[in-house]
Design a protein around this motif. Structure first.
Motif, mmCIF file in Angstrom:
data_model
loop_
_atom_site.group_PDB
_atom_site.id
_atom_site.type_symbol
_atom_site.label_atom_id
_atom_site.label_comp_id
_atom_site.label_asym_id
_atom_site.label_seq_id
_atom_site.Cartn_x
_atom_site.Cartn_y
_atom_site.Cartn_z
ATOM 1 N N VAL A 231 -2.453 13.353 -2.740
ATOM 2 C CA VAL A 231 -2.915 11.997 -2.459
ATOM 3 C C VAL A 231 -2.142 11.375 -1.305
ATOM 4 C CG1 VAL A 231 -3.106 9.629 -3.346
ATOM 5 C CG2 VAL A 231 -3.752 11.567 -4.798
ATOM 6 N N LEU A 232 -0.812 11.471 -1.373
ATOM 7 C CA LEU A 232 0.030 10.754 -0.413
ATOM 8 C C LEU A 232 0.465 11.582 0.786
ATOM 9 C CD1 LEU A 232 1.786 9.109 -3.352
ATOM 10 C CD2 LEU A 232 1.085 7.735 -1.411
ATOM 11 N N GLY A 233 0.260 12.897 0.720
ATOM 12 C CA GLY A 233 0.685 13.759 1.818
ATOM 13 C C GLY A 233 2.044 14.368 1.514
ATOM 14 N N VAL A 234 2.484 15.238 2.415
ATOM 15 C CA VAL A 234 3.783 15.877 2.257
ATOM 16 C C VAL A 234 4.872 14.817 2.360
ATOM 17 C CG1 VAL A 234 5.395 17.588 3.204
ATOM 18 C CG2 VAL A 234 2.935 18.034 3.191
ATOM 19 N N ARG A 235 5.790 14.833 1.414
ATOM 20 C CA ARG A 235 6.821 13.799 1.364
ATOM 21 C C ARG A 235 7.743 13.860 2.574
ATOM 22 N NH1 ARG A 235 6.644 15.528 -3.874
ATOM 23 N NH2 ARG A 235 8.557 16.730 -3.738
ATOM 24 N N PRO A 236 8.221 12.708 3.036
ATOM 25 C CA PRO A 236 9.155 12.695 4.172
ATOM 26 C C PRO A 236 10.339 13.624 3.943
ATOM 27 C CG PRO A 236 8.477 10.455 3.584
ATOM 28 C CD PRO A 236 7.942 11.365 2.504
ATOM 29 N N GLY A 237 10.644 14.410 4.948
ATOM 30 C CA GLY A 237 11.786 15.298 4.851
ATOM 31 C C GLY A 237 11.499 16.622 4.209
ATOM 32 N N THR A 238 10.215 16.869 3.826
ATOM 33 C CA THR A 238 9.876 18.142 3.186
ATOM 34 C C THR A 238 9.036 19.034 4.096
ATOM 35 O OG1 THR A 238 7.883 17.216 2.137
ATOM 36 C CG2 THR A 238 9.948 17.136 0.878
ATOM 37 N N ALA B 218 12.687 1.009 -9.513
ATOM 38 C CA ALA B 218 12.918 -0.368 -9.974
ATOM 39 C C ALA B 218 12.537 -1.411 -8.923
ATOM 40 C CB ALA B 218 14.363 -0.538 -10.423
ATOM 41 N N PRO B 219 13.038 -1.295 -7.676
ATOM 42 C CA PRO B 219 12.642 -2.292 -6.681
ATOM 43 C C PRO B 219 11.158 -2.220 -6.326
ATOM 44 C CG PRO B 219 14.001 -0.569 -5.674
ATOM 45 C CD PRO B 219 14.065 -0.382 -7.149
ATOM 46 N N LYS B 220 10.587 -1.012 -6.345
ATOM 47 C CA LYS B 220 9.174 -0.860 -6.024
ATOM 48 C C LYS B 220 8.301 -1.521 -7.085
ATOM 49 C CE LYS B 220 8.344 3.230 -4.475
ATOM 50 N NZ LYS B 220 7.927 4.655 -4.351
ATOM 51 N N ALA B 221 8.664 -1.305 -8.349
ATOM 52 C CA ALA B 221 7.907 -1.928 -9.437
ATOM 53 C C ALA B 221 7.996 -3.448 -9.356
ATOM 54 C CB ALA B 221 8.421 -1.430 -10.783
ATOM 55 N N ALA B 222 9.169 -3.949 -8.977
ATOM 56 C CA ALA B 222 9.340 -5.396 -8.844
ATOM 57 C C ALA B 222 8.459 -5.951 -7.729
ATOM 58 C CB ALA B 222 10.806 -5.719 -8.581
ATOM 59 N N GLN B 223 8.387 -5.224 -6.619
ATOM 60 C CA GLN B 223 7.564 -5.657 -5.488
ATOM 61 C C GLN B 223 6.072 -5.617 -5.807
ATOM 62 O OE1 GLN B 223 8.712 -3.806 -1.618
ATOM 63 N NE2 GLN B 223 10.546 -3.145 -2.713
ATOM 64 N N CYS B 224 5.715 -4.800 -6.783
ATOM 65 C CA CYS B 224 4.299 -4.627 -7.136
ATOM 66 C C CYS B 224 3.969 -5.211 -8.499
ATOM 67 C CB CYS B 224 3.944 -3.139 -7.109
ATOM 68 S SG CYS B 224 4.165 -2.347 -5.494
ATOM 69 N N ALA B 225 4.812 -6.112 -8.968
ATOM 70 C CA ALA B 225 4.661 -6.645 -10.327
ATOM 71 C C ALA B 225 3.355 -7.409 -10.525
ATOM 72 C CB ALA B 225 5.849 -7.541 -10.670
ATOM 73 N N ASP B 226 2.748 -7.871 -9.433
ATOM 74 C CA ASP B 226 1.505 -8.635 -9.532
ATOM 75 C C ASP B 226 0.267 -7.749 -9.632
ATOM 76 O OD1 ASP B 226 2.289 -7.921 -6.812
ATOM 77 O OD2 ASP B 226 0.455 -8.924 -6.165
ATOM 78 N N LEU B 227 0.453 -6.432 -9.510
ATOM 79 C CA LEU B 227 -0.691 -5.516 -9.514
ATOM 80 C C LEU B 227 -1.010 -5.019 -10.928
ATOM 81 C CD1 LEU B 227 0.271 -3.375 -6.376
ATOM 82 C CD2 LEU B 227 -1.329 -5.311 -6.495
ATOM 83 N N PRO B 228 -2.283 -4.723 -11.188
ATOM 84 C CA PRO B 228 -2.694 -4.263 -12.532
ATOM 85 C C PRO B 228 -2.410 -2.775 -12.725
ATOM 86 C CG PRO B 228 -4.612 -4.353 -11.107
ATOM 87 C CD PRO B 228 -3.451 -4.857 -10.281
ATOM 88 N N THR C 166 9.186 8.435 -3.369
ATOM 89 C CA THR C 166 9.597 8.466 -1.952
ATOM 90 C C THR C 166 8.665 7.668 -1.033
ATOM 91 O OG1 THR C 166 8.441 10.435 -1.093
ATOM 92 C CG2 THR C 166 10.513 10.814 -2.307
ATOM 93 N N TYR C 167 7.576 7.154 -1.551
ATOM 94 C CA TYR C 167 6.664 6.373 -0.723
ATOM 95 C C TYR C 167 6.859 4.881 -0.966
ATOM 96 C CZ TYR C 167 4.447 10.572 0.878
ATOM 97 O OH TYR C 167 4.232 11.774 1.492
ATOM 98 N N PRO C 168 6.593 4.051 0.041
ATOM 99 C CA PRO C 168 6.898 2.618 -0.059
ATOM 100 C C PRO C 168 5.928 1.831 -0.918
ATOM 101 C CG PRO C 168 5.813 3.090 2.025
ATOM 102 C CD PRO C 168 6.073 4.421 1.372
ATOM 103 N N ALA C 169 6.344 0.633 -1.259
ATOM 104 C CA ALA C 169 5.503 -0.260 -2.055
ATOM 105 C C ALA C 169 4.186 -0.550 -1.352
ATOM 106 C CB ALA C 169 6.251 -1.562 -2.342
ATOM 107 N N SER C 170 4.182 -0.523 -0.025
ATOM 108 C CA SER C 170 2.937 -0.778 0.709
ATOM 109 C C SER C 170 1.881 0.267 0.369
ATOM 110 C CB SER C 170 3.198 -0.798 2.219
ATOM 111 O OG SER C 170 3.788 0.419 2.647
ATOM 112 N N ASP C 171 2.309 1.516 0.172
ATOM 113 C CA ASP C 171 1.358 2.552 -0.226
ATOM 114 C C ASP C 171 0.821 2.290 -1.627
ATOM 115 O OD1 ASP C 171 1.523 3.912 2.138
ATOM 116 O OD2 ASP C 171 2.557 5.679 1.347
ATOM 117 N N VAL C 172 1.702 1.839 -2.520
ATOM 118 C CA VAL C 172 1.274 1.529 -3.886
ATOM 119 C C VAL C 172 0.219 0.424 -3.858
ATOM 120 C CG1 VAL C 172 2.024 0.727 -6.160
ATOM 121 C CG2 VAL C 172 3.499 2.244 -4.834
#
Length: 239
Positions: free
Chosen positions: A231-238, A67-77, A41-47
């Protein structure tokens, strides 16, 4: 953005202190426990910020988000873990980016994952999700194979091209004899892990424990803890 990174850094430090303290209390080395940050539920920017802060293992539970998040972060180790219940129609996508699937719970899934991993030229790690609340039912309420099915599933994974058997995973049961008894549940999982390793010595990963109960998991002997909210805080909407 800077405030968010500072918040994540502070939260990570607190979680690190908890894991280190739990390891010390259990007489374990800190490097025996791997932190997997659940970024659902957290964005690629957080990753990206987490990666900058030294996080190397992240987990997702829904393919349509992952899937889209992993693609956006494909350059990360990063090592990507899939921890949600996996339907066979999502296997092709999940296998394309996941390094480890922690929720393997049936033979049909193993067969589908093997086909897709082979087609993609990948080697995907598998953890068998054990349903400690399964009783005599085939699968637990939160997914997972009943303890009696571990051996057959392990043999299937070990023999499957494109897959490797990593070990076991569980979620602390909400019902049944282990409800509210997280430490006992995780100790039971460790017993299953010991039995599994007698036949598959390399399958030594034990994924157990989340934000609320990671100390119990470390005390029981878990090698991986899956932490999201702390780590990330309470998820949006929870709330």
């Amino acid at each position: 953005m800077t405030d968010r990174k500072g918040q994540l850094a502070a939260n990570l430090a607190k979680v690190e202190d908890r894991i280190a303290s739990a390891c010390a209390a259990a007489g374990r080395r800190r490097d025996e426990v791997t932190l997997v940050v659940v970024t659902k539920t957290y964005p690629a920017s957080d990753v990206r910020m987490l990666a900058e802060l030294g996080v190397r293992q992240v987990a997702e539970n829904r393919d349509q988000d992952a899937a889209p998040k992993a693609a956006q972060c494909a350059d990360l180790p990063l090592t990507w873990h899939f921890v949600g219940q996996l339907q066979t129609n999502k296997v092709r996508s999940v296998v394309s980016y996941s390094d480890v699937v922690q929720s393997v719970d049936r033979l049909k899934l193993v067969e589908a994952m093997s086909r897709q991993a082979e087609a993609a030229g990948r080697e995907v790690g598998c953890l068998i999700q054990v349903a400690l609340d399964a009783h005599e039912r085939e699968r637990g309420a939160r997914g997972g194979v009943a303890p009696g099915g571990i051996e057959e599933l392990a043999a299937s994974i070990a023999d499957a091209p494109g897959l490797w058997l990593g070990g076991l995973m569980t979620v602390a049961p909400l019902t049944g004899p282990y409800a509210g008894r997280e430490r006992a549940a995780f100790e039971r999982l460790m017993e299953f892990s010991t039995a599994l390793r007698s036949a598959h010595p390399a399958a030594n990963m034990v994924s157990a424990g989340m934000s609320a109960d990671l100390e119990h998991a470390v005390a029981a002997g878990a090698t991986h803890v899956r932490v999201g909210t702390a780590v990330l805080g309470v998820r949006p909407g929870t709330g």
